[in-house]
Design a protein around this motif. Structure first.
Motif, PDB file in Angstrom:
ATOM      1  N   LEU A 170       7.957  25.671  -0.906  1.00 34.68           N
ATOM      2  CA  LEU A 170       8.104  24.228  -1.067  1.00 34.68           C
ATOM      3  C   LEU A 170       7.451  23.676  -2.325  1.00 34.68           C
ATOM      4  O   LEU A 170       7.756  22.542  -2.717  1.00 34.68           O
ATOM      5  N   PHE A 171       6.552  24.423  -2.960  1.00 30.68           N
ATOM      6  CA  PHE A 171       5.828  23.859  -4.097  1.00 30.68           C
ATOM      7  C   PHE A 171       6.756  23.417  -5.235  1.00 30.68           C
ATOM      8  O   PHE A 171       6.599  22.298  -5.746  1.00 30.68           O
ATOM      9  N   PRO A 172       7.712  24.228  -5.690  1.00 25.53           N
ATOM     10  CA  PRO A 172       8.597  23.730  -6.761  1.00 25.53           C
ATOM     11  C   PRO A 172       9.358  22.479  -6.362  1.00 25.53           C
ATOM     12  O   PRO A 172       9.504  21.544  -7.163  1.00 25.53           O
ATOM     13  N   ALA A 173       9.841  22.440  -5.115  1.00 22.57           N
ATOM     14  CA  ALA A 173      10.578  21.262  -4.662  1.00 22.57           C
ATOM     15  C   ALA A 173       9.676  20.039  -4.583  1.00 22.57           C
ATOM     16  O   ALA A 173      10.131  18.903  -4.816  1.00 22.57           O
ATOM     17  N   SER A 174       8.388  20.240  -4.263  1.00 24.20           N
ATOM     18  CA  SER A 174       7.479  19.100  -4.148  1.00 24.20           C
ATOM     19  C   SER A 174       7.277  18.408  -5.488  1.00 24.20           C
ATOM     20  O   SER A 174       7.046  17.199  -5.543  1.00 24.20           O
ATOM     21  N   ILE A 175       7.366  19.169  -6.583  1.00 25.70           N
ATOM     22  CA  ILE A 175       7.212  18.561  -7.907  1.00 25.70           C
ATOM     23  C   ILE A 175       8.377  17.622  -8.198  1.00 25.70           C
ATOM     24  O   ILE A 175       8.193  16.474  -8.615  1.00 25.70           O
ATOM     25  N   GLY A 176       9.607  18.111  -7.984  1.00 27.94           N
ATOM     26  CA  GLY A 176      10.775  17.260  -8.223  1.00 27.94           C
ATOM     27  C   GLY A 176      10.840  16.091  -7.267  1.00 27.94           C
ATOM     28  O   GLY A 176      11.139  14.964  -7.675  1.00 27.94           O
ATOM     29  N   LEU A 177      10.561  16.328  -5.993  1.00 26.39           N
ATOM     30  CA  LEU A 177      10.598  15.243  -5.009  1.00 26.39           C
ATOM     31  C   LEU A 177       9.512  14.223  -5.286  1.00 26.39           C
ATOM     32  O   LEU A 177       9.728  13.008  -5.138  1.00 26.39           O
ATOM     33  N   GLY A 178       8.332  14.682  -5.687  1.00 27.29           N
ATOM     34  CA  GLY A 178       7.254  13.750  -6.006  1.00 27.29           C
ATOM     35  C   GLY A 178       7.604  12.848  -7.174  1.00 27.29           C
ATOM     36  O   GLY A 178       7.351  11.637  -7.140  1.00 27.29           O
ATOM     37  N   ALA A 179       8.198  13.424  -8.235  1.00 27.77           N
ATOM     38  CA  ALA A 179       8.620  12.614  -9.378  1.00 27.77           C
ATOM     39  C   ALA A 179       9.692  11.616  -8.966  1.00 27.77           C
ATOM     40  O   ALA A 179       9.695  10.458  -9.408  1.00 27.77           O
ATOM     41  N   LEU A 180      10.596  12.043  -8.091  1.00 30.11           N
ATOM     42  CA  LEU A 180      11.666  11.165  -7.628  1.00 30.11           C
ATOM     43  C   LEU A 180      11.109   9.996  -6.817  1.00 30.11           C
ATOM     44  O   LEU A 180      11.519   8.840  -6.985  1.00 30.11           O
ATOM     45  N   LEU A 181      10.159  10.284  -5.932  1.00 25.39           N
ATOM     46  CA  LEU A 181       9.557   9.219  -5.122  1.00 25.39           C
ATOM     47  C   LEU A 181       8.757   8.247  -5.983  1.00 25.39           C
ATOM     48  O   LEU A 181       8.757   7.033  -5.722  1.00 25.39           O
ATOM     49  N   ALA A 185      -0.084  18.377  -4.521  1.00 28.36           N
ATOM     50  CA  ALA A 185      -1.443  18.708  -4.087  1.00 28.36           C
ATOM     51  C   ALA A 185      -1.486  19.014  -2.592  1.00 28.36           C
ATOM     52  O   ALA A 185      -2.193  19.935  -2.157  1.00 28.36           O
ATOM     53  N   VAL A 186      -0.726  18.271  -1.793  1.00 24.21           N
ATOM     54  CA  VAL A 186      -0.674  18.530  -0.350  1.00 24.21           C
ATOM     55  C   VAL A 186      -0.072  19.904  -0.070  1.00 24.21           C
ATOM     56  O   VAL A 186      -0.559  20.654   0.786  1.00 24.21           O
ATOM     57  N   VAL A 187       0.990  20.244  -0.794  1.00 20.09           N
ATOM     58  CA  VAL A 187       1.627  21.544  -0.593  1.00 20.09           C
ATOM     59  C   VAL A 187       0.681  22.671  -1.000  1.00 20.09           C
ATOM     60  O   VAL A 187       0.600  23.707  -0.330  1.00 20.09           O
ATOM     61  N   LEU A 188      -0.051  22.484  -2.093  1.00 22.18           N
ATOM     62  CA  LEU A 188      -1.025  23.500  -2.504  1.00 22.18           C
ATOM     63  C   LEU A 188      -2.105  23.678  -1.447  1.00 22.18           C
ATOM     64  O   LEU A 188      -2.537  24.810  -1.166  1.00 22.18           O
ATOM     65  N   ALA A 189      -2.559  22.564  -0.863  1.00 24.04           N
ATOM     66  CA  ALA A 189      -3.582  22.666   0.184  1.00 24.04           C
ATOM     67  C   ALA A 189      -3.034  23.373   1.417  1.00 24.04           C
ATOM     68  O   ALA A 189      -3.774  24.072   2.126  1.00 24.04           O
ATOM     69  N   ARG A 239       0.828  -1.206   0.000  1.00 30.44           N
ATOM     70  CA  ARG A 239       0.000   0.000   0.000  1.00 30.44           C
ATOM     71  C   ARG A 239       0.864   1.259   0.000  1.00 30.44           C
ATOM     72  O   ARG A 239       0.541   2.250  -0.664  1.00 30.44           O
ATOM     73  N   VAL A 240       1.969   1.194   0.753  1.00 32.76           N
ATOM     74  CA  VAL A 240       2.890   2.340   0.761  1.00 32.76           C
ATOM     75  C   VAL A 240       3.472   2.558  -0.624  1.00 32.76           C
ATOM     76  O   VAL A 240       3.601   3.697  -1.095  1.00 32.76           O
ATOM     77  N   LEU A 241       3.804   1.468  -1.311  1.00 28.44           N
ATOM     78  CA  LEU A 241       4.324   1.587  -2.671  1.00 28.44           C
ATOM     79  C   LEU A 241       3.293   2.219  -3.599  1.00 28.44           C
ATOM     80  O   LEU A 241       3.641   3.018  -4.481  1.00 28.44           O
ATOM     81  N   GLY A 242       2.049   1.857  -3.405  1.00 36.65           N
ATOM     82  CA  GLY A 242       1.005   2.439  -4.234  1.00 36.65           C
ATOM     83  C   GLY A 242       0.885   3.938  -4.031  1.00 36.65           C
ATOM     84  O   GLY A 242       0.680   4.690  -4.989  1.00 36.65           O
ATOM     85  N   VAL A 243       1.019   4.384  -2.771  1.00 38.36           N
ATOM     86  CA  VAL A 243       0.961   5.821  -2.490  1.00 38.36           C
ATOM     87  C   VAL A 243       2.187   6.523  -3.063  1.00 38.36           C
ATOM     88  O   VAL A 243       2.087   7.601  -3.665  1.00 38.36           O
ATOM     89  N   ALA A 268       3.133   9.834  -5.850  1.00 31.50           N
ATOM     90  CA  ALA A 268       3.711  10.991  -5.165  1.00 31.50           C
ATOM     91  C   ALA A 268       3.861  12.192  -6.087  1.00 31.50           C
ATOM     92  O   ALA A 268       3.801  13.336  -5.632  1.00 31.50           O
ATOM     93  N   TRP A 269       4.046  11.950  -7.391  1.00 32.74           N
ATOM     94  CA  TRP A 269       4.195  13.069  -8.335  1.00 32.74           C
ATOM     95  C   TRP A 269       2.956  13.948  -8.357  1.00 32.74           C
ATOM     96  O   TRP A 269       3.026  15.134  -8.677  1.00 32.74           O
ATOM     97  N   LEU A 270       1.801  13.362  -7.980  1.00 36.70           N
ATOM     98  CA  LEU A 270       0.551  14.112  -7.944  1.00 36.70           C
ATOM     99  C   LEU A 270       0.161  14.488  -6.517  1.00 36.70           C
ATOM    100  O   LEU A 270      -0.298  15.607  -6.265  1.00 36.70           O
ATOM    101  N   VAL A 271       0.355  13.553  -5.568  1.00 31.12           N
ATOM    102  CA  VAL A 271      -0.119  13.758  -4.203  1.00 31.12           C
ATOM    103  C   VAL A 271       0.693  14.843  -3.492  1.00 31.12           C
ATOM    104  O   VAL A 271       0.130  15.732  -2.844  1.00 31.12           O
TER     105      VAL A 271
END
Length: 328
Positions: A165-176, A149-153, A135-139, A143-146
């Motif tokens: 943090l928003f620009p960094a969240s895009i790169g980190l999300g893609a990496l995860l 979205a969390v940072v925007l909220a 389940r963690v792998l599925g989340v 991550a590239w989307l979640v």
């Protein structure tokens, strides 16, 4: 990506293995057919590390940060950045202080990630992930989307932090997300869970998998520069806020001029000097030094504010003389 296979035709003749048998030397634990999943993430880490360690890229990042910071400061002061005549050396050196804590924190996080990565790969390559791990792998795969979205909220609660943090969240999300696919491939190869997919069309050493890694690396690099831009903008505004708050700590300036500068009385106190006994005919008090760059003095009056303030720019030549008074 270099497979860990030595299965060239004829390589196994002395050992009784037929031509083209695809002998595995055990280097990296690969199987014949494509790059090993347990080397994919290492390759991406080497790629990212090579980019960050590249002196040209790091210098470009520092210069870009310095320019963005100077531009934000100039806009907050109410002048154009080009008037300051700043050099690339100034941009580079002025970036070291603000970015050093950030780069140190990233290095520590990378070390922690390597420690976690070793444990995860030992788990996924052995007994395989349990239901919770799947389940963690599925989340993580989303991550590239979640994460963005969390940072925007979070902008509703901490707008400034979310903006940073928003620009960094895009790169980190893609990496995860790519990391989750890498762990899925590792678990599938080990046969830990027959139901775990190997990233669909991204399995093995396919061009899709290699393209995914390069695209993620590009997204990470772009988000890095975008994050530097956001941080520089906020940092520059902080600097000007500090200038307004601690204006009394700036050096006071007494300006002597051969010709009248026609400064308004709300900006500086003008005094006419004896023209027969003095080379400089006018004296101006009530100014504070901002900086001296590009062979120019940038001065602001006492009581300067961002909302209502004037910046006086004087050339550094023989027509003016400056006296600087500490705590004046």
């Amino acid at each position: 990506m270099a497979p860990g296979l030595t299965g060239a035709p004829g390589a196994g003749r002395s050992g009784g293995v037929g031509r083209g048998a695809g002998v595995d030397t055990g280097a990296g634990g690969d199987t014949g057919g494509g790059g090993a999943p347990n080397t994919d993430w290492s390759e991406l880490a080497r790629l990212a590390g090579g980019v960050l360690a590249n002196a040209t890229v790091l210098s470009a990042l520092l210069v870009y940060f310095g320019w963005q910071r100077a531009d934000a400061e100039s806009r907050a002061l109410g002048v154009d950045e080009s008037l300051r005549g700043l050099s690339n050396q100034y941009y580079l050196l002025s970036s070291v202080g603000p970015l050093f804590p950030v780069l140190s924190a990233l290095a520590l996080l990378a070390l922690g990630w390597l420690w976690v990565d070793g444990r995860l790969r030992a788990r996924f390559g052995g007994d395989g992930p349990g239901p919770r791990a799947r389940r963690v792998l599925g989340v993580l795969a989303l991550a590239w989307l979640v994460l963005p979205a969390v940072v925007l909220a979070a902008r509703l609660v901490v707008p400034l932090l979310a903006r940073l943090l928003f620009p960094a969240s895009i790169g980190l999300g893609a990496l995860l997300s790519l990391y989750a696919l890498s762990l899925r491939r590792l678990a599938g190869q080990a046969g830990a869970q027959p139901g775990v997919r190997l990233g669909g069309q991204l399995g093995g050493g396919s061009w899709r998998w290699r393209s995914a890694k390069w695209l993620v690396a590009s997204v990470v690099a772009l988000s890095l520069f975008w994050s530097a831009s956001r941080y520089a903008e906020v940092y520059g505004q902080w600097q000007v806020d500090g200038l307004e708050r601690d204006l009394a700590k700036r050096p006071a300036v007494v300006v002597y001029a051969t010709e009248r500068l026609h400064l308004d009385t709300s900006i500086a106190e003008e005094t006419r000097l004896d023209p027969e006994n003095a080379h400089y005919r006018f004296r101006y008090r009530g100014l504070r030094l901002v900086e001296h760059t590009g062979n120019r003095f940038f001065l602001i009056p006492d009581g300067w504010t961002r909302g209502r303030g004037v910046v006086v720019v004087l050339p550094d030549d023989s027509n003016t003389r400056m006296e600087f008074v500490r705590g004046g």
